[in-house]
Scaffold this motif. Structure first.
Motif, PDB file in Angstrom:
ATOM      1  N   VAL A   6       0.832  -1.213   0.214  1.00 46.69           N
ATOM      2  CA  VAL A   6       0.032   0.010  -0.179  1.00 46.69           C
ATOM      3  C   VAL A   6       0.885   1.220   0.035  1.00 46.69           C
ATOM      4  O   VAL A   6       0.635   2.271  -0.749  1.00 46.69           O
ATOM      5  CB  VAL A   6      -0.960   0.149   1.170  1.00 46.69           C
ATOM      6  N   ALA A   7       1.831   1.276   0.823  1.00 47.48           N
ATOM      7  CA  ALA A   7       2.839   2.265   0.760  1.00 47.48           C
ATOM      8  C   ALA A   7       3.389   2.755  -0.522  1.00 47.48           C
ATOM      9  O   ALA A   7       3.978   3.978  -0.660  1.00 47.48           O
ATOM     10  CB  ALA A   7       3.593   2.297   2.097  1.00 47.48           C
ATOM     11  N   ARG A   8       3.770   1.589  -1.149  1.00 47.41           N
ATOM     12  CA  ARG A   8       4.514   1.812  -2.471  1.00 47.41           C
ATOM     13  C   ARG A   8       3.387   2.109  -3.545  1.00 47.41           C
ATOM     14  O   ARG A   8       3.715   2.157  -4.821  1.00 47.41           O
ATOM     15  CB  ARG A   8       5.187   0.527  -2.815  1.00 47.41           C
ATOM     16  N   GLY A   9       2.076   2.209  -3.085  1.00 50.12           N
ATOM     17  CA  GLY A   9       1.370   2.730  -4.276  1.00 50.12           C
ATOM     18  C   GLY A   9       1.008   1.510  -5.158  1.00 50.12           C
ATOM     19  O   GLY A   9       0.110   1.741  -6.264  1.00 50.12           O
ATOM     20  N   GLU A  10       1.249   0.162  -4.571  1.00 52.48           N
ATOM     21  CA  GLU A  10       0.701  -0.934  -5.564  1.00 52.48           C
ATOM     22  C   GLU A  10      -0.545  -1.555  -5.353  1.00 52.48           C
ATOM     23  O   GLU A  10      -1.120  -2.586  -5.923  1.00 52.48           O
ATOM     24  CB  GLU A  10       1.771  -2.044  -5.374  1.00 52.48           C
ATOM     25  N   ASP A  11      -1.313  -1.236  -4.138  1.00 53.77           N
ATOM     26  CA  ASP A  11      -2.309  -1.973  -3.919  1.00 53.77           C
ATOM     27  C   ASP A  11      -3.427  -0.889  -3.282  1.00 53.77           C
ATOM     28  O   ASP A  11      -3.196  -0.552  -1.984  1.00 53.77           O
ATOM     29  CB  ASP A  11      -2.220  -2.934  -2.855  1.00 53.77           C
ATOM     30  N   VAL A  12      -4.308  -0.527  -4.039  1.00 48.53           N
ATOM     31  CA  VAL A  12      -5.234   0.289  -3.451  1.00 48.53           C
ATOM     32  C   VAL A  12      -6.654  -0.264  -3.023  1.00 48.53           C
ATOM     33  O   VAL A  12      -7.483   0.567  -2.896  1.00 48.53           O
ATOM     34  CB  VAL A  12      -5.629   1.585  -4.614  1.00 48.53           C
ATOM     35  N   SER A  13      -6.624  -1.640  -3.210  1.00 49.54           N
ATOM     36  CA  SER A  13      -7.969  -2.277  -3.035  1.00 49.54           C
ATOM     37  C   SER A  13      -8.682  -2.012  -1.811  1.00 49.54           C
ATOM     38  O   SER A  13      -9.976  -2.285  -1.671  1.00 49.54           O
ATOM     39  CB  SER A  13      -7.667  -3.812  -3.464  1.00 49.54           C
ATOM     40  N   LYS A  14      -7.785  -1.996  -0.828  1.00 46.48           N
ATOM     41  CA  LYS A  14      -8.471  -1.986   0.674  1.00 46.48           C
ATOM     42  C   LYS A  14      -8.168  -0.428   1.240  1.00 46.48           C
ATOM     43  O   LYS A  14      -7.989  -0.196   2.357  1.00 46.48           O
ATOM     44  CB  LYS A  14      -8.013  -2.743   1.551  1.00 46.48           C
ATOM     45  N   VAL A  15      -7.905   0.775   0.425  1.00 48.31           N
ATOM     46  CA  VAL A  15      -8.010   1.816   0.740  1.00 48.31           C
ATOM     47  C   VAL A  15      -9.003   2.586   0.754  1.00 48.31           C
ATOM     48  O   VAL A  15      -9.895   2.591   0.018  1.00 48.31           O
ATOM     49  CB  VAL A  15      -6.681   2.765  -0.197  1.00 48.31           C
ATOM     50  N   VAL A  16      -9.183   3.071   2.151  1.00 45.66           N
ATOM     51  CA  VAL A  16     -10.574   3.708   2.274  1.00 45.66           C
ATOM     52  C   VAL A  16     -10.548   5.285   2.548  1.00 45.66           C
ATOM     53  O   VAL A  16      -9.496   5.766   3.086  1.00 45.66           O
ATOM     54  CB  VAL A  16     -11.212   3.107   3.685  1.00 45.66           C
ATOM     55  N   ARG A  17     -11.634   5.980   1.789  1.00 44.13           N
ATOM     56  CA  ARG A  17     -11.587   7.306   1.932  1.00 44.13           C
ATOM     57  C   ARG A  17     -12.700   7.898   2.489  1.00 44.13           C
ATOM     58  O   ARG A  17     -13.727   8.058   1.943  1.00 44.13           O
ATOM     59  CB  ARG A  17     -11.367   7.772   0.384  1.00 44.13           C
ATOM     60  N   PRO A  18     -12.731   8.101   3.835  1.00 41.34           N
ATOM     61  CA  PRO A  18     -14.113   8.412   4.311  1.00 41.34           C
ATOM     62  C   PRO A  18     -14.447   9.741   3.857  1.00 41.34           C
ATOM     63  O   PRO A  18     -13.670  10.643   3.779  1.00 41.34           O
ATOM     64  CB  PRO A  18     -13.650   8.562   5.993  1.00 41.34           C
ATOM     65  N   PRO A  19     -15.671   9.823   3.741  1.00 46.47           N
ATOM     66  CA  PRO A  19     -16.243  11.175   3.050  1.00 46.47           C
ATOM     67  C   PRO A  19     -16.192  12.310   4.327  1.00 46.47           C
ATOM     68  O   PRO A  19     -17.354  12.228   5.044  1.00 46.47           O
ATOM     69  CB  PRO A  19     -17.638  10.934   2.884  1.00 46.47           C
ATOM     70  N   LEU A  20     -15.169  12.962   4.586  1.00 49.07           N
ATOM     71  CA  LEU A  20     -15.157  13.807   5.608  1.00 49.07           C
ATOM     72  C   LEU A  20     -15.567  15.393   5.105  1.00 49.07           C
ATOM     73  O   LEU A  20     -15.644  15.703   4.008  1.00 49.07           O
ATOM     74  CB  LEU A  20     -13.765  14.261   6.046  1.00 49.07           C
ATOM     75  N   ALA A  21     -16.220  16.140   5.896  1.00 51.40           N
ATOM     76  CA  ALA A  21     -16.591  17.508   5.579  1.00 51.40           C
ATOM     77  C   ALA A  21     -16.333  18.489   6.703  1.00 51.40           C
ATOM     78  O   ALA A  21     -15.983  18.350   7.797  1.00 51.40           O
ATOM     79  CB  ALA A  21     -18.283  17.468   5.422  1.00 51.40           C
ATOM     80  N   GLU A  22     -16.127  19.760   6.325  1.00 51.95           N
ATOM     81  CA  GLU A  22     -15.605  20.815   7.273  1.00 51.95           C
ATOM     82  C   GLU A  22     -16.688  20.933   8.241  1.00 51.95           C
ATOM     83  O   GLU A  22     -18.128  20.704   8.148  1.00 51.95           O
ATOM     84  CB  GLU A  22     -15.872  22.379   6.390  1.00 51.95           C
ATOM     85  N   GLY A  23     -16.245  21.055   9.374  1.00 51.52           N
ATOM     86  CA  GLY A  23     -17.111  21.128  10.721  1.00 51.52           C
ATOM     87  C   GLY A  23     -17.294  19.827  11.672  1.00 51.52           C
ATOM     88  O   GLY A  23     -17.933  19.745  12.492  1.00 51.52           O
ATOM     89  N   GLY A  24     -16.824  18.772  10.902  1.00 50.20           N
ATOM     90  CA  GLY A  24     -16.975  17.294  11.545  1.00 50.20           C
ATOM     91  C   GLY A  24     -15.756  16.991  12.044  1.00 50.20           C
ATOM     92  O   GLY A  24     -14.516  17.273  12.018  1.00 50.20           O
ATOM     93  N   ILE A  25     -15.979  15.962  13.096  1.00 49.43           N
ATOM     94  CA  ILE A  25     -14.686  15.510  14.136  1.00 49.43           C
ATOM     95  C   ILE A  25     -14.649  13.999  13.498  1.00 49.43           C
ATOM     96  O   ILE A  25     -15.639  13.433  13.483  1.00 49.43           O
ATOM     97  CB  ILE A  25     -14.825  15.724  15.249  1.00 49.43           C
ATOM     98  N   ILE A  26     -13.393  13.870  13.210  1.00 48.45           N
ATOM     99  CA  ILE A  26     -13.056  12.248  12.995  1.00 48.45           C
ATOM    100  C   ILE A  26     -12.167  11.887  14.200  1.00 48.45           C
ATOM    101  O   ILE A  26     -11.181  12.397  14.558  1.00 48.45           O
ATOM    102  CB  ILE A  26     -12.438  12.058  11.609  1.00 48.45           C
ATOM    103  N   ILE A  27     -12.676  10.520  14.997  1.00 49.67           N
ATOM    104  CA  ILE A  27     -12.071   9.967  15.787  1.00 49.67           C
ATOM    105  C   ILE A  27     -11.439   8.577  15.371  1.00 49.67           C
ATOM    106  O   ILE A  27     -12.141   7.905  14.867  1.00 49.67           O
ATOM    107  CB  ILE A  27     -12.717   9.702  17.116  1.00 49.67           C
ATOM    108  N   PHE A  28     -10.145   8.735  15.146  1.00 50.59           N
ATOM    109  CA  PHE A  28      -9.555   7.593  14.609  1.00 50.59           C
ATOM    110  C   PHE A  28      -8.493   6.551  15.083  1.00 50.59           C
ATOM    111  O   PHE A  28      -7.597   7.221  15.851  1.00 50.59           O
ATOM    112  CB  PHE A  28      -9.042   8.328  13.153  1.00 50.59           C
TER     113      PHE A  28
END
Ligand SMILES: O=C(O)CCC(=O)C(=O)O
Ligand SMILES: [Fe+2]
Length: 268
Positions: free
Chosen positions: A201-223
């Motif tokens: 993943v770090a080499r950019g060879e596998d994006v199949s399990k890369v998640v992009r949570p839909p974040l928006a201004e004013g929200g908080i993500i606890i991760f």
């Protein structure tokens, strides 16, 4: 999900179904998302505050630029250069915030502290670090956070200002969480099979399990930043900017950053 404001959330009880849902999200998917945590008025105040501080004086922020491994170490002769990551950003330290800042108020609010404790299921305390308790992160064109695991178990991140569509600055994570370590001291060691997966993943060879949570201004993500490898993609385009605030909480009162971390990220 109905949008819950900070005031709604601060009033939630341990037995509330909404709290149970946040807890479950955090535990099972690695993060929970509190949309519209602050009102659009407060978002605007924070945007103005951060921009004013950033633009008023170069002395209000510190730019760090680093090459690092995915476990945030310095690359050595033994590091696979294809997995070495580059990160750059500017931080505005807590001691630059005006005393009446809404960000300080939010950081210290008993309602948020209580809610966090309920979600992560253990007591949390505000960091006492005078620079790194709560701080703005400013990403400009070309700035990014490379793939990494955090040192602390979780982060609390308030999205203040996002680049426009196509402007990059996206938070992403690898959905395979690192196995929980029995021995807390071995936390920085990745099991070999898992390491091979994250390296792809770090080499950019596998994006199949890369998640992009839909974040928006004013929200908080606890991760869960120590269990899941994550990054912020480069900001693209002149004039594009991403601003977020990291609110740092610890499992005991009196937490402060070590000298090395302060120097690296705040320059003093
Ligand atoms: O800003 C983000 O979305 C991620 C921040 C992050 O990874 C960190 O502060 O360690
Ligand atoms: Fe991180």
């Amino acid at each position: 999900m109905a949008l819950l404001t900070f005031e709604d959330l601060a009033a939630l009880d341990a037995g509330d179904a909404q709290v149970a849902q946040f807890k479950e999200d955090y535990r099972r998917q690695g993060y929970c998302w509190l949309p519209s945590f602050v009102s659009s008025d407060v978002v605007q105040q924070l945007q103005c505050e951060a921009a004013r501080l950033f633009e008023a004086s170069a002395d209000n922020s510190f730019r760090s630029t680093e090459d690092h491994t995915i476990t945030l170490d310095s690359p050595s002769a033994h590091t696979d250069t294809a997995t070495t990551q580059q990160s750059s950003k500017c931080l505005i330290a807590q001691d630059r915030l005006p005393t009446e800042s809404q960000l300080l108020r939010l950081f210290r609010s008993p309602g948020l502290i209580r809610l966090l404790s309920l979600i992560i299921d253990r007591p949390v305390y505000c960091s006492d670090d005078p620079l790194g308790g709560v701080y703005y992160n400013v990403f400009e064109e070309g700035d990014a956070l490379g793939w990494h695991f955090d040192r602390s178990p979780f982060f609390v991140n308030l999205l203040v200002s996002l680049p426009s569509e196509g402007g990059g600055g996206q938070f992403e994570f690898f959905a395979d969480g690192r196995p929980q370590q029995e021995d807390a001291d071995s936390d920085d060691v990745l099991p070999p099979v898992y390491e091979a997966g994250v390296a792809r993943v770090a080499r950019g060879e596998d994006v199949s399990k890369v998640v992009r949570p839909p974040l928006a201004e004013g929200g908080i993500i606890i991760f869960q930043g120590r269990r899941y490898m994550h990054r912020v993609t480069p900001v693209v385009g002149a004039g594009e900017r991403r601003i977020n605030a990291i609110l740092t909480y610890a499992d005991a009162p009196g937490f402060v950053l070590n000298t090395y971390t302060r120097q690296t990220f705040f320059g003093r």
